[in-house]
Design a protein around this motif. Structure first.
Motif, PDB file in Angstrom:
ATOM      1  N   THR A   1       0.672  -1.155   0.323  1.00  0.00           N
ATOM      2  CA  THR A   1      -0.215  -0.487  -0.306  1.00  0.00           C
ATOM      3  C   THR A   1       1.271   1.167  -0.151  1.00  0.00           C
ATOM      4  O   THR A   1       1.572   1.404   1.248  1.00  0.00           O
ATOM      5  N   LYS A   2       0.541   2.172  -0.631  1.00  0.00           N
ATOM      6  CA  LYS A   2       1.452   3.772  -0.961  1.00  0.00           C
ATOM      7  C   LYS A   2       0.157   4.318  -0.653  1.00  0.00           C
ATOM      8  O   LYS A   2      -1.114   4.448  -0.765  1.00  0.00           O
ATOM      9  N   ILE A   3       1.057   5.729  -0.039  1.00  0.00           N
ATOM     10  CA  ILE A   3      -0.091   6.926   0.474  1.00  0.00           C
ATOM     11  C   ILE A   3       0.372   8.350  -0.543  1.00  0.00           C
ATOM     12  O   ILE A   3       1.673   8.785  -0.235  1.00  0.00           O
ATOM     13  N   TYR A   4      -0.223   8.494  -1.251  1.00  0.00           N
ATOM     14  CA  TYR A   4      -0.009   9.861  -2.035  1.00  0.00           C
ATOM     15  C   TYR A   4      -1.162  10.907  -1.718  1.00  0.00           C
ATOM     16  O   TYR A   4      -2.165  10.913  -2.217  1.00  0.00           O
ATOM     17  N   GLY A   5      -0.180  11.775  -0.325  1.00  0.00           N
ATOM     18  CA  GLY A   5      -0.999  12.733   0.322  1.00  0.00           C
ATOM     19  C   GLY A   5      -2.438  11.902   0.437  1.00  0.00           C
ATOM     20  O   GLY A   5      -2.401  11.775   1.408  1.00  0.00           O
ATOM     21  N   GLN A   6      -3.824  12.255  -0.316  1.00  0.00           N
ATOM     22  CA  GLN A   6      -5.131  11.838   0.604  1.00  0.00           C
ATOM     23  C   GLN A   6      -5.229  10.739  -0.386  1.00  0.00           C
ATOM     24  O   GLN A   6      -6.444   9.690   0.039  1.00  0.00           O
ATOM     25  N   LEU A   7      -4.859  10.328  -1.443  1.00  0.00           N
ATOM     26  CA  LEU A   7      -4.569   8.548  -2.397  1.00  0.00           C
ATOM     27  C   LEU A   7      -4.166   7.964  -1.159  1.00  0.00           C
ATOM     28  O   LEU A   7      -2.633   8.091  -1.224  1.00  0.00           O
ATOM     29  N   VAL A   8      -4.875   6.777  -1.416  1.00  0.00           N
ATOM     30  CA  VAL A   8      -4.088   6.063  -0.725  1.00  0.00           C
ATOM     31  C   VAL A   8      -4.618   4.633  -1.930  1.00  0.00           C
ATOM     32  O   VAL A   8      -5.266   3.892  -2.667  1.00  0.00           O
ATOM     33  N   TYR A   9      -3.169   3.495  -2.278  1.00  0.00           N
ATOM     34  CA  TYR A   9      -3.136   3.023  -3.599  1.00  0.00           C
ATOM     35  C   TYR A   9      -2.902   1.589  -2.703  1.00  0.00           C
ATOM     36  O   TYR A   9      -1.398   1.644  -2.107  1.00  0.00           O
ATOM     37  N   THR A  10      -3.453   0.136  -3.274  1.00  0.00           N
ATOM     38  CA  THR A  10      -2.880  -0.943  -2.894  1.00  0.00           C
ATOM     39  C   THR A  10      -2.785  -1.793  -4.387  1.00  0.00           C
ATOM     40  O   THR A  10      -3.692  -1.741  -5.422  1.00  0.00           O
ATOM     41  N   ASP A  11      -1.529  -2.127  -4.441  1.00  0.00           N
ATOM     42  CA  ASP A  11      -1.150  -2.708  -5.080  1.00  0.00           C
ATOM     43  C   ASP A  11      -2.038  -4.536  -5.143  1.00  0.00           C
ATOM     44  O   ASP A  11      -2.074  -5.057  -4.923  1.00  0.00           O
ATOM     45  N   PRO A  12      -2.770  -4.528  -7.052  1.00  0.00           N
ATOM     46  CA  PRO A  12      -3.817  -5.488  -6.964  1.00  0.00           C
ATOM     47  C   PRO A  12      -2.961  -6.974  -6.453  1.00  0.00           C
ATOM     48  O   PRO A  12      -3.814  -7.532  -5.333  1.00  0.00           O
ATOM     49  N   GLU A  13      -1.527  -7.175  -6.882  1.00  0.00           N
ATOM     50  CA  GLU A  13      -0.761  -7.825  -6.223  1.00  0.00           C
ATOM     51  C   GLU A  13      -0.805  -8.603  -4.810  1.00  0.00           C
ATOM     52  O   GLU A  13      -1.003  -9.929  -4.635  1.00  0.00           O
ATOM     53  N   ALA A  14      -0.342  -7.471  -3.873  1.00  0.00           N
ATOM     54  CA  ALA A  14      -0.794  -7.650  -2.944  1.00  0.00           C
ATOM     55  C   ALA A  14      -2.131  -8.062  -2.196  1.00  0.00           C
ATOM     56  O   ALA A  14      -1.962  -8.637  -1.326  1.00  0.00           O
ATOM     57  N   LYS A  15      -3.506  -7.137  -2.491  1.00  0.00           N
ATOM     58  CA  LYS A  15      -4.455  -7.980  -2.496  1.00  0.00           C
ATOM     59  C   LYS A  15      -4.724  -9.354  -2.629  1.00  0.00           C
ATOM     60  O   LYS A  15      -5.379  -9.861  -1.899  1.00  0.00           O
ATOM     61  N   ARG A  16      -4.127  -9.730  -4.200  1.00  0.00           N
ATOM     62  CA  ARG A  16      -4.160 -11.303  -4.236  1.00  0.00           C
ATOM     63  C   ARG A  16      -3.197 -12.778  -3.024  1.00  0.00           C
ATOM     64  O   ARG A  16      -3.649 -13.630  -2.633  1.00  0.00           O
ATOM     65  N   ARG A  17      -2.377 -11.526  -3.059  1.00  0.00           N
ATOM     66  CA  ARG A  17      -1.565 -12.726  -1.959  1.00  0.00           C
ATOM     67  C   ARG A  17      -1.925 -12.017  -1.084  1.00  0.00           C
ATOM     68  O   ARG A  17      -2.056 -13.929  -0.033  1.00  0.00           O
ATOM     69  N   ALA A  18      -2.487 -11.395  -0.363  1.00  0.00           N
ATOM     70  CA  ALA A  18      -3.573 -11.429   1.343  1.00  0.00           C
ATOM     71  C   ALA A  18      -4.687 -12.044   1.132  1.00  0.00           C
ATOM     72  O   ALA A  18      -4.596 -12.704   1.845  1.00  0.00           O
ATOM     73  N   ASP A  19      -5.349 -12.254   0.429  1.00  0.00           N
ATOM     74  CA  ASP A  19      -5.981 -13.768  -0.397  1.00  0.00           C
ATOM     75  C   ASP A  19      -5.486 -14.676   0.349  1.00  0.00           C
ATOM     76  O   ASP A  19      -6.541 -15.600   0.596  1.00  0.00           O
ATOM     77  N   LYS A  20      -4.579 -15.156  -0.356  1.00  0.00           N
ATOM     78  CA  LYS A  20      -4.179 -16.580  -0.294  1.00  0.00           C
ATOM     79  C   LYS A  20      -3.410 -16.355   0.649  1.00  0.00           C
ATOM     80  O   LYS A  20      -4.119 -17.568   1.806  1.00  0.00           O
ATOM     81  N   VAL A  21      -2.934 -15.662   1.244  1.00  0.00           N
ATOM     82  CA  VAL A  21      -2.977 -16.126   3.534  1.00  0.00           C
ATOM     83  C   VAL A  21      -4.201 -16.111   3.684  1.00  0.00           C
ATOM     84  O   VAL A  21      -3.839 -17.006   4.553  1.00  0.00           O
ATOM     85  N   MET A  22      -4.684 -15.448   3.606  1.00  0.00           N
ATOM     86  CA  MET A  22      -6.590 -15.915   4.254  1.00  0.00           C
ATOM     87  C   MET A  22      -7.526 -17.372   4.468  1.00  0.00           C
ATOM     88  O   MET A  22      -8.348 -17.747   4.902  1.00  0.00           O
ATOM     89  N   ARG A  23      -6.969 -17.520   3.358  1.00  0.00           N
ATOM     90  CA  ARG A  23      -7.276 -18.594   2.773  1.00  0.00           C
ATOM     91  C   ARG A  23      -6.827 -19.875   4.219  1.00  0.00           C
ATOM     92  O   ARG A  23      -7.441 -21.570   4.440  1.00  0.00           O
ATOM     93  N   ALA A  24      -6.046 -19.827   4.779  1.00  0.00           N
ATOM     94  CA  ALA A  24      -5.560 -20.359   5.501  1.00  0.00           C
ATOM     95  C   ALA A  24      -6.356 -20.091   6.907  1.00  0.00           C
ATOM     96  O   ALA A  24      -6.420 -20.065   8.753  1.00  0.00           O
ATOM     97  N   TYR A  25      -7.428 -18.910   7.336  1.00  0.00           N
ATOM     98  CA  TYR A  25      -8.043 -18.365   8.336  1.00  0.00           C
ATOM     99  C   TYR A  25      -9.206 -19.679   8.141  1.00  0.00           C
ATOM    100  O   TYR A  25      -9.843 -19.968   7.640  1.00  0.00           O
TER     101      TYR A  25
END
Length: 412
Positions: free
Chosen positions: A65-89
């Protein structure tokens, strides 16, 4: 389940067997079905796995996740990796921390057996059984609370050590038991059951009615004795010869103060039986004492009526007799036994209840109790009571008379 169990074991998660055995609930462990054990084990595993999985997923998202002033941007690839991690939840549902147990395997055979002959207790315990069957007894687990190692002022859940208890319903009152066996003490220590026992039994209709009538009769005995003492004082202070002449002309016979001792002794014994939970015995003695008080008051009234002791005292002693008679009536109907016979004893279209009808029903009911409890009859035979009206009992019982009352009581 397999991968989660292996990971949980590697993380030091407790097993359901360990939790129940170390907390004294080994007997409950043997009662769990395979499905119930799996459910509870999944709950224990989730408590150690889920916080780590959530933390890992959060770390992946934070790095992507990157923050540019008021803009917050999360890399889609990071979201996919996070979703993969959450499969173990390990997802948990609202009641995964508890299971309903087999009541028949938990309940002590004497837990719901009345310990007194109070019908209110039997009725209440029958309702408790229905409550247990309806809501069920549940095994509950909850992580122990410990101080946070990083901040000792905070309390946090320890996912590896647990509190274990039984409850009435999945979220109801705790049933205090150290082994999982539910005995009478555990039931009555359950807040809602114990509180209602006090209300429905200890302060229930039968007990409260008898308590009230005992107090009322005790008060009437005191009043009768005071009137008796007052009349005795008047006799002592009268001019010599006046009392004798009055008694002779009126055919009066001044009774002994001892006429109150018998009913008072019997009433004390009734109170003792009430405290011991022997309601039927207490009821029988209350009836005997009440009729004996009535007869003693009538005997004193007979003297007052035939002498010159005054109309006011005559009214007072009659009040004692009437109240004592009412106490006897209440004693006969308080548990339901005798209620129908007494209500119809005066005949259709009338509300009068005569002394003879009360005595007749009392003879039958008290006689039945004494026949089953001869030791109490023996006690009563040692107490002297004032005789009742001709043809009545309880104070003038003859041998072989009445339904099981035996020799009866010595009369004056």
């Amino acid at each position: 389940m397999g991968d989660s169990r292996k990971r949980a074991a590697a993380l030091g998660a407790a097993t359901i067997g360990e939790v129940l055995t170390t907390t004294g609930y080994a007997s409950v462990l043997a009662q769990l079905t395979a499905a119930q054990q799996m459910q509870l084990q999944t709950y224990l595993d989730a408590l150690v796995i889920d916080p780590l999985v959530q933390q890992e997923a959060n770390d992946v998202l934070r790095k992507g996740t990157k923050i540019y002033g008021q803009l917050v941007y999360t890399d889609p690839e990071a979201k996919r990796r996070a979703d993969k991690v959450m499969r173990a939840y390990v997802p948990l549902h609202q009641l995964d921390d508890c299971v309903r147990l087999n009541l028949a395997l938990l309940l002590d055979s004497k837990a719901l057996v009345p310990t007194s002959d109070n019908p209110d207790e039997a009725d209440y315990l029958a309702k408790v059984r229905k409550t247990l069957e309806y809501h069920g007894v549940w095994l509950r687990l909850s992580p122990k609370m410990v101080r946070d190692a990083d901040d000792p002022s905070r309390w946090v859940k320890d996912p590896r050590h647990f509190e274990v208890w039984l409850s009435l319903g999945p979220r109801g009152d705790a049933i205090p038991t150290k082994t999982g066996r539910i005995d009478r003490e555990a039931l009555l220590s359950t807040q809602v059951i114990g509180a209602n026992y006090y209300e429905k039994v200890d302060q229930g209709p039968v007990q409260s009615t008898l308590d009230r009538e005992v107090r009322r009769l005790s008060s009437e005995i005191d009043d009768g004795m005071q009137l008796h003492i007052e009349i005795a004082r008047i006799r002592r202070e009268a001019t010599i010869g006046v009392v004798e002449a009055s008694d002779f002309l009126g055919g009066a016979d001044f009774p002994s103060m001892d006429i109150w001792n018998g009913p008072q002794k019997i009433l004390v014994r009734a109170m003792y039986l009430m405290n011991a939970g022997q309601i039927w015995g207490a009821r029988a003695l209350l009836i005997v004492s009440a009729i004996a008080v009535r007869d003693a008051a009538n005997l004193l009234h007979k003297y007052i009526d035939k002498s010159t002791s005054g109309a006011e005292r005559s009214v007072k002693v009659l009040k004692v007799a009437r109240t004592a008679g009412k106490v006897a009536e209440v004693g006969l109907v308080v548990t339901g036994v005798g209620a129908l016979a007494l209500s119809g004893s005066a005949g259709a279209g009338t509300v009068a209840v005569t002394e003879s009808s009360v005595d007749a029903l009392a003879e039958r009911e008290v006689g039945r109790y004494l026949a089953r409890n001869p030791e109490l009859a023996g006690e009563l035979n040692q107490v002297r009571l004032a005789p009742g009206p001709r043809g009545t009992i309880l104070g003038n019982v003859k041998g072989g008379h009445s339904a099981g009352a035996g020799e009866g009581f010595t009369h004056w």
